[in-house]
Motif scaffolding. Structure first.
Motif, PDB file in Angstrom:
ATOM      1  N   GLU A  51       0.835  -1.208   0.000  1.00  0.00           N
ATOM      2  CA  GLU A  51       0.000   0.000   0.000  1.00  0.00           C
ATOM      3  C   GLU A  51       0.865   1.251   0.000  1.00  0.00           C
ATOM      4  O   GLU A  51       0.555   2.231  -0.711  1.00  0.00           O
ATOM      5  N   ASP A  52       1.946   1.229   0.777  1.00  0.00           N
ATOM      6  CA  ASP A  52       2.864   2.370   0.787  1.00  0.00           C
ATOM      7  C   ASP A  52       3.494   2.561  -0.594  1.00  0.00           C
ATOM      8  O   ASP A  52       3.635   3.694  -1.078  1.00  0.00           O
TER       9      ASP A  52
ATOM     10  N   ARG B 285       2.198   1.587  -3.435  1.00  0.00           N
ATOM     11  CA  ARG B 285       1.145   2.041  -4.356  1.00  0.00           C
ATOM     12  C   ARG B 285       0.897   3.546  -4.208  1.00  0.00           C
ATOM     13  O   ARG B 285       0.791   4.274  -5.202  1.00  0.00           O
ATOM     14  N   SER B 286       0.839   4.015  -2.957  1.00  0.00           N
ATOM     15  CA  SER B 286       0.619   5.439  -2.726  1.00  0.00           C
ATOM     16  C   SER B 286       1.766   6.277  -3.285  1.00  0.00           C
ATOM     17  O   SER B 286       1.550   7.316  -3.910  1.00  0.00           O
TER      18      SER B 286
ATOM     19  N   LEU C 233       1.487   6.362  -7.087  1.00  0.00           N
ATOM     20  CA  LEU C 233       0.430   7.255  -7.558  1.00  0.00           C
ATOM     21  C   LEU C 233       0.858   8.720  -7.478  1.00  0.00           C
ATOM     22  O   LEU C 233       0.565   9.521  -8.373  1.00  0.00           O
ATOM     23  N   LEU C 234       1.547   9.078  -6.397  1.00  0.00           N
ATOM     24  CA  LEU C 234       2.041  10.454  -6.271  1.00  0.00           C
ATOM     25  C   LEU C 234       3.056  10.777  -7.369  1.00  0.00           C
ATOM     26  O   LEU C 234       3.029  11.870  -7.961  1.00  0.00           O
TER      27      LEU C 234
END
Length: 266
Positions: free
Chosen positions: A181-182, A184-185, A188-189
């Motif tokens: 999740e980290d 992925r975030s 995305l940024l």
């Protein structure tokens, strides 16, 4: 009578402690200490299946300081036998049971001379661990009562070790999901920034072309159209890179348009 009471007390302590400990290493250490007290054994070790390789590794030991850690392969005749039979195996059985005649030399060397019993820890038909016991501290032989207690302890240990293993696996799975999740975030940024920059160039240049002041300035029109074309090319490269990262084949290159005539026509 006192000895019998101490055993029952140790067994009760074992039951209470193992239901509250979920860390595998802490549980293994606590289990061996209580088993040693309950059975009066001089040495003991606990093996559990590795999640990274096809072996049972020593996760805790008492009375075996300075010795080589014990590792048993899943395909070892000893482990195969323990996986398919109930009850503890005495060292004397090693020379009697035909299936154990082929126990690998290195494994036999690690165990020979100090082992009295090898108990499979089974839960729901699966071998969740192996408990190995040395000679008694009193130098006496194990009694039938010891053997019955070993069976009770083995059943109890198997369930608690399986629960601790499942907890450890779930904890690792959650940690992996958090890591993903980290990532992925962060991705995305990065993607948002990489796409936003060329889009801003194109948007600003297109906005300037709408002004009457710049539309009739050929040099300015050329400069702004070049900015738009460069921004679109950069945007196209970013999109192709994302498609490659996702395992999708990028489409054909975007056809370059001469924007100058379109601006003048507008």
């Amino acid at each position: 009578y006192r000895n019998h009471y101490d055993r029952l007390q140790a067994l009760e302590d074992l039951s209470g402690l193992t239901t509250t400990i979920v860390d595998t290493e802490e549980l293994a250490s606590t289990l061996l200490q209580r088993v040693r007290r309950a059975l009066g054994t001089s040495k003991a070790c606990l093996l559990m299946p590795s999640v990274e390789s096809d072996v049972f590794n020593q996760v805790s030991a008492v009375g075996l300081d300075g010795t080589e850690p014990i590792t048993l392969h899943r395909r070892s005749p000893l482990v195969v036998w323990l996986a398919h039979h109930e009850g503890a195996l005495s060292w004397k059985d090693m020379d009697v049971i035909p299936e154990l005649a082929g126990v690998w030399g290195q494994e036999r060397e690690l165990l020979e001379g100090w082992v009295d019993f090898i108990a499979p820890l089974r839960s729901r038909g699966n071998l969740t661990g192996i408990l190995i016991l040395g000679h008694k501290l009193s130098e006496r032989v194990y009694t039938r009562e010891d053997f019955r207690m070993l069976q009770v302890i083995s059943s109890q240990l198997a369930v608690n070790l399986e629960n601790a293993t499942l907890y450890a696996m779930e904890k690792a799975r959650v940690a992996q999901l958090e890591k993903l999740e980290d990532a992925r975030s962060g991705l995305l940024l990065t993607v948002a920034h990489e796409l936003k920059t060329p889009i801003s160039y194109v948007k600003n240049a297109a906005g300037l072309l709408r002004h009457e002041r710049y539309r009739h300035d050929s040099s300015m029109v050329a400069e702004l159209t070049q900015t738009i074309e460069q921004g679109m090319s950069r945007l196209n490269r970013r999109v192709d890179g994302l498609l490659s990262l996702a395992g999708v084949a990028p489409g054909p290159p975007v056809e370059a348009w001469e924007l100058g005539p379109l601006v003048r026509e507008g």
